[in-house]
Design an enzyme around this catalytic site. Structure first.
Site, PDB file in Angstrom:
ATOM      1  CE  LYS A  13      67.819  26.315  17.201  1.00  0.00           C
ATOM      2  NZ  LYS A  13      68.544  25.195  18.061  1.00  0.00           N
ATOM      3  NE  ARG A  88      74.416  25.716  17.836  1.00  0.00           N
ATOM      4  CZ  ARG A  88      73.583  24.813  17.526  1.00  0.00           C
ATOM      5  NH1 ARG A  88      73.782  24.871  15.614  1.00  0.00           N
ATOM      6  NH2 ARG A  88      73.145  24.132  17.743  1.00  0.00           N
ATOM      7  NE  ARG A 171      73.447  19.195  21.160  1.00  0.00           N
ATOM      8  CZ  ARG A 171      71.852  18.328  20.277  1.00  0.00           C
ATOM      9  NH1 ARG A 171      71.583  17.601  21.623  1.00  0.00           N
ATOM     10  NH2 ARG A 171      70.911  19.134  19.531  1.00  0.00           N
TER      11      ARG A 171
END
Ligand code: AMP
Length: 220
Positions: A13, A88, A171
Site C-alpha cells: 500500500k 481501519r 497485525r
C-alpha cells in the site's frame, strides 16, 4: 479527490499510494508513519500510542480519528488526499464520511490491493532495516551480502519491532477481524476497486493507474 488504499499490512500500500499521490499531486497521509514520527519525536501523542503500535494493536479510534481529521483540515489537503492505513475500522470510516460530508466532499475511490497471506508472511517477516542509512533488506528477495550487516555502511541490521513474526501474525489477525469489514462497506458505496498486488512494483502500479483511469475519474 480523496482516495483510500486498503489492504493487509505488507500488501504494498505505502509504495503504491505514494506513487499515486505524486502522480495526482495530492498529499499522502499514512497514519502508521504519523504514529511512528510521533513516537520517535517522543511527543505527547507518541507516548499515548507507543504501546499499541509496538504490539501491533490498533490505536483507539478517538485518537486516530482526531489525528487524521486535523491533518485533513490543513490547507495542503484542501484539494484532496491519498489515505494509507486509514480508515481501519467501520467507526473510522463513518467518522471520515461524516467529516467530509459536512464540507460537501466525499471519498471518490477505494483501492484494495490483494495479496495472499502466505506471500505476506514471507514479505513482512523477512524484512530487515539498517538503523544508520535506512536501507531495507529482505531475507529471501534481497538479502545483505553478509548476514545481519548492512552492505552500504556495515551497521547491524534490525527488524522493525512490529515486523517480528509473532507481531506480524497479530497485525494480520487485527486486519481480518476489523479492517476487512471495510471492503464490504466501500463495495456497498460502489467505490471499491480491487487490484492484484502480486508481482513487481511497476506492474502493480500500472494496474492501479489503469483501474483509476478506466472510470473517467482521473480526468475529472
Ligand atoms: P502501518 O504502518 O500502517 O502498518 O501502521 C503501523 C501501526 O500503527 C498499526 O499496527 C497500528 O498500531 C497503528 N495504526 C496505523 N493506522 C491506524 C489506524 N487507522 N487505526 C488504528 N491504529 C493504526
Amino acid at each position: 479527490m480523496y482516495i483510500i488504499f486498503l489492504g493487509v499490512p505488507g500488501a504494498g500500500k505505502g509504495t503504491q499510494a505514494t506513487e499515486v499521490a505524486e502522480k495526482l499531486k495530492l498529499v499522502y497521509i499514512a497514519t502508521g508513519d504519523l504514529f511512528r514520527q510521533a513516537i520517535g519525536g517522543e511527543t505527547e501523542l507518541g507516548m499515548r500510542v507507543k504501546s499499541y503500535v509496538e504490539a501491533g494493536k490498533l490505536v483507539p479510534d478517538e485518537i486516530t480519528i482526531k489525528m487524521v481529521l486535523d491533518r485533513l483540515s490543513a490547507p495542503d489537503a484542501g484539494r484532496g488526499a491519498i489515505l494509507d492505513g486509514f480508515p481501519r475500522s467501520i467507526k473510522q470510516a463513518e467518522a471520515l464520511d461524516e467529516a467530509l460530508g459536512k464540507e460537501s466532499k466525499a471519498i471518490d475511490k477505494v483501492i484494495l490491493i490483494k495479496v495472499s497471506e502466505e506471500e505476506l508472511l514471507k514479505r513482512l517477516g523477512g524484512r530487515w532495516t539498517c538503523p544508520s542509512c535506512q536501507t531495507l533488506y529482505h531475507e529471501v528477495s534481497s538479502p545483505p551480502k553478509v548476514w545481519g550487516k548492512c552492505d552500504r555502511c556495515g551497521a547491524r541490521l534490525y527488524q522493525r519491532r512490529d515486523d517480528a513474526p509473532q507481531i506480524v501474525k497479530r497485525r494480520l489477525r487485527v486486519y481480518f477481524a476489523q479492517t476487512a469489514a471495510l471492503i464490504d462497506y466501500y463495495e456497498k458505496q460502489g467505490k471499491l476497486i480491487e487490484v492484484d498486488g502480486k508481482g513487481e512494483v511497476a506492474e502493480v502500479s500500472e494496474r492501479i493507474t489503469q483501474a483509476l483511469t478506466q472510470g473517467e475519474f482521473v480526468a475529472r
